[in-house]
Design an enzyme around this catalytic site. Structure first.
Site, PDB file in Angstrom:
ATOM      1  N   GLY A  69      -1.863  14.524  18.901  1.00 11.03           N
ATOM      2  CA  GLY A  69      -2.114  13.942  17.504  1.00 11.03           C
ATOM      3  C   GLY A  69      -2.287  15.118  16.546  1.00 11.03           C
ATOM      4  O   GLY A  69      -3.079  15.047  15.485  1.00 11.03           O
ATOM      5  N   HIS A 112     -11.762  24.139  12.293  1.00  7.71           N
ATOM      6  CA  HIS A 112     -11.831  23.912  10.715  1.00  7.71           C
ATOM      7  C   HIS A 112     -12.976  23.160  10.377  1.00  7.71           C
ATOM      8  O   HIS A 112     -13.089  22.939   9.289  1.00  7.71           O
ATOM      9  CB  HIS A 112     -10.614  22.815  10.630  1.00  7.71           C
ATOM     10  CG  HIS A 112      -9.170  23.133  10.887  1.00  7.71           C
ATOM     11  ND1 HIS A 112      -8.145  22.421  10.829  1.00  7.71           N
ATOM     12  CD2 HIS A 112      -8.787  24.615  11.048  1.00  7.71           C
ATOM     13  CE1 HIS A 112      -7.072  23.210  10.865  1.00  7.71           C
ATOM     14  NE2 HIS A 112      -7.363  24.513  11.081  1.00  7.71           N
ATOM     15  N   VAL A 125     -12.836  17.330  11.758  1.00 10.94           N
ATOM     16  CA  VAL A 125     -13.951  17.596  11.239  1.00 10.94           C
ATOM     17  C   VAL A 125     -15.062  16.294  11.411  1.00 10.94           C
ATOM     18  O   VAL A 125     -16.021  16.423  11.149  1.00 10.94           O
ATOM     19  CB  VAL A 125     -14.105  18.016   9.646  1.00 10.94           C
ATOM     20  CG1 VAL A 125     -13.142  19.389   9.800  1.00 10.94           C
ATOM     21  CG2 VAL A 125     -13.548  17.012   8.975  1.00 10.94           C
ATOM     22  N   ASP A 126     -14.362  15.332  12.140  1.00  9.05           N
ATOM     23  CA  ASP A 126     -15.136  13.799  11.858  1.00  9.05           C
ATOM     24  C   ASP A 126     -16.291  13.966  13.034  1.00  9.05           C
ATOM     25  O   ASP A 126     -17.043  12.778  12.737  1.00  9.05           O
ATOM     26  CB  ASP A 126     -14.193  12.726  12.210  1.00  9.05           C
ATOM     27  CG  ASP A 126     -13.299  13.038  13.598  1.00  9.05           C
ATOM     28  OD1 ASP A 126     -13.765  13.582  14.341  1.00  9.05           O
ATOM     29  OD2 ASP A 126     -12.233  12.678  13.285  1.00  9.05           O
ATOM     30  N   SER A 164       0.505  17.489  13.888  1.00  8.50           N
ATOM     31  CA  SER A 164       1.990  17.560  13.373  1.00  8.50           C
ATOM     32  C   SER A 164       2.570  19.009  13.472  1.00  8.50           C
ATOM     33  O   SER A 164       3.780  19.120  13.391  1.00  8.50           O
ATOM     34  CB  SER A 164       1.825  17.097  11.976  1.00  8.50           C
ATOM     35  OG  SER A 164       1.253  17.919  10.991  1.00  8.50           O
TER      36      SER A 164
HETATM   37  N1  APR Z   1      -1.980   8.604  18.389  1.00  3.90           N
HETATM   38  C1  APR Z   1      -1.305   9.954  18.455  1.00  3.90           C
HETATM   39  N2  APR Z   1      -0.889  10.466  17.430  1.00  3.90           N
HETATM   40  C2  APR Z   1      -0.895  10.061  16.434  1.00  3.90           C
HETATM   41  C3  APR Z   1      -1.551   8.732  16.097  1.00  3.90           C
HETATM   42  C4  APR Z   1      -2.085   8.032  17.327  1.00  3.90           C
HETATM   43  N3  APR Z   1      -2.631   6.874  17.040  1.00  3.90           N
HETATM   44  N4  APR Z   1      -1.631   8.192  14.738  1.00  3.90           N
HETATM   45  C5  APR Z   1      -0.894   9.373  14.261  1.00  3.90           C
HETATM   46  N5  APR Z   1      -0.465  10.618  14.922  1.00  3.90           N
HETATM   47  C6  APR Z   1       0.180  11.832  14.642  1.00  3.90           C
HETATM   48  C7  APR Z   1       0.756  11.610  13.649  1.00  3.90           C
HETATM   49  O1  APR Z   1       2.319  11.178  14.067  1.00  3.90           O
HETATM   50  C8  APR Z   1       1.018  13.147  13.358  1.00  3.90           C
HETATM   51  O2  APR Z   1       1.942  13.868  13.787  1.00  3.90           O
HETATM   52  O3  APR Z   1      -0.850  12.675  14.556  1.00  3.90           O
HETATM   53  C9  APR Z   1      -0.283  13.591  13.581  1.00  3.90           C
HETATM   54  C10 APR Z   1      -1.173  13.743  12.595  1.00  3.90           C
HETATM   55  O4  APR Z   1      -0.897  14.613  11.620  1.00  3.90           O
HETATM   56  P1  APR Z   1      -1.665  15.648  10.427  1.00  3.90           P
HETATM   57  O5  APR Z   1      -2.074  14.584   9.543  1.00  3.90           O
HETATM   58  O6  APR Z   1      -0.767  16.596   9.989  1.00  3.90           O
HETATM   59  O7  APR Z   1      -2.899  16.271  11.127  1.00  3.90           O
HETATM   60  P2  APR Z   1      -3.179  17.669  11.935  1.00  3.90           P
HETATM   61  O8  APR Z   1      -2.071  17.951  12.530  1.00  3.90           O
HETATM   62  O9  APR Z   1      -4.513  17.484  12.618  1.00  3.90           O
HETATM   63  O10 APR Z   1      -3.494  18.593  10.522  1.00  3.90           O
HETATM   64  C11 APR Z   1      -3.907  19.866  10.738  1.00  3.90           C
HETATM   65  O11 APR Z   1      -4.161  20.367   8.414  1.00  3.90           O
HETATM   66  O12 APR Z   1      -4.685  18.961   6.532  1.00  3.90           O
HETATM   67  C12 APR Z   1      -5.104  19.864   7.278  1.00  3.90           C
HETATM   68  O13 APR Z   1      -7.209  20.764   7.995  1.00  3.90           O
HETATM   69  C13 APR Z   1      -6.433  19.925   8.043  1.00  3.90           C
HETATM   70  O14 APR Z   1      -7.118  19.869  10.413  1.00  3.90           O
HETATM   71  C14 APR Z   1      -6.132  19.353   9.424  1.00  3.90           C
HETATM   72  C15 APR Z   1      -4.929  20.412   9.800  1.00  3.90           C
END
Ligand code: APR
Length: 237
Positions: free
Chosen positions: A179, A111, A95-96, A181
C-alpha cells in the site's frame, strides 16, 4: 508466499495498509486538506509560516487515529513477525500507530509518529514524548520556550533511521511492500537494492501488494493487486 527457514523478511508499508481501518490515504484526497496543499501543512516552511494551522491538521489526525483499529493486514504482519522473530523487520511510512496496536514490535517509523511531540528547537535536550493531545487552547510550548511540533518527518526533512534501514534491506532475502504509491523517496527507492542484488546473482525476491501498480512497480518481481486486508493474510498466512 513460500518462506524458507533462513529467509529474512523486510516489509515496507504505506498509507494503503491503513485504508481499510478508515484512514484516508494522502493522495486519496488529491493531496489537499481543507484546501491547503498537504505539503503546506506538512513541511518546516509551513510550520514556520503558520504553526496554528499545522497543529490543527495534526490535532484532527490524532483525534481520528484514536477512533480506528488495526485491520487483518496489520494483524497478518504481526503474526508473521511472531513466526520469524529477528528474521523480520517492519518499516512503516505510516504515523498512525496501527501496527503497534496489532502487536508488531520489530518496527521502525521512518516518517515519525502521530502520537509523539517534540521541541521544535533542534538544540533542546527534551526528547520526543508520547502525546495524544488534540484539543489545544493555545500552541504547545516546550519548557525552553520554543514551540513544540509533531514528531513527524515533514516534506524536505530526512527520514529517521535510514542507515539502519538500508543495512536491514541489504541482508533481507524477501522484500514486501504494501500500500505505497512509490513516489515518496527515499522509502520508494529501498526496493532498488533488491533489484541490484539480484543483478549481482543473489537469490532475493520482492513483492508488492496494493490496489494499483505503484510508480516503482518495475522494481518488483511480483505485483499482487487487491486490498491489503484480503491479500496479505492469504499471502503470509
Ligand atoms: N489495500 C492496499 N493498497 C491500498 C488500499 C488498500 N485497501 N487502499 C489504497 N491503497 C494504495 C493506493 O492505491 C496507493 O497506491 O495505497 C497507496 C497509498 O499511496 P499514498 O497515499 O501515496 O501513500 P504512501 O505511499 O504511504 O505515501 C508515502 O508520502 O504523503 C507522504 O509522508 C507521507 O508517508 C507518506 C508518504
Amino acid at each position: 508466499m513460500q518462506l524458507t527457514a533462513t529467509d529474512d523478511v523486510f516489509v515496507l508499508t504505506g498509507a494503503g495498509i491503513s485504508a481499510e481501518s478508515g484512514i484516508a490515504t494522502f493522495r486519496d484526497a488529491n493531496g489537499l486538506w481543507e484546501n491547503h496543499k498537504v505539503e503546506d501543512v506538512a513541511s518546516p516552511e509551513g510550520f514556520a509560516r503558520d504553526p496554528a494551522t499545522v497543529w490543527r491538521f495534526y490535532a484532527q489526525r490524532r483525534a481520528q487515529a484514536l477512533t480506528v483499529a488495526p485491520n487483518p493486514a496489520h494483524r497478518a504482519l504481526a503474526a508473521l513477525e511472531a513466526r520469524l522473530g529477528d528474521r523480520f523487520l517492519l518499516c512503516t511510512q505510516n504515523v498512525d500507530g496501527l501496527h503497534e496496536a496489532a502487536g508488531s514490535t520489530r518496527l521502525v517509523h521512518i516518517h515519525g509518529e502521530l502520537m509523539k511531540t517534540r521541541c521544535s528547537d533542534p538544540g533542546c535536550e527534551r526528547p520526543p514524548f508520547v502525546d495524544t493531545r488534540h484539543d489545544f487552547a493555545e500552541l504547545p510550548r516546550c519548557a525552553c520556550g520554543a514551540l513544540q511540533r509533531p514528531h513527524i518527518v515533514w516534506f524536505g526533512e530526512v527520514p529517521f533511521e535510514m542507515h539502519a534501514i538500508k543495512r536491514r534491506v541489504q541482508r533481507a532475502t524477501v522484500f514486501v511492500c504494501v500500500g505505497s504509491s512509490g513516489v515518496v523517496y527515499p522509502a520508494a527507492g529501498l526496493v532498488a537494492e533488491m533489484t541490484y542484488r539480484k543483478s549481482m546473482g543473489e537469490r532475493v525476491r520482492s513483492i508488492y501488494v496494493g490496489l494499483e501498480r505503484p510508480a516503482n512497480a518495475r522494481e518488483f518481481d511480483e505485483v499482487v493487486l487487491g486490498k491489503a486486508g484480503l491479500v496479505l493474510p492469504a499471502l503470509v498466512g
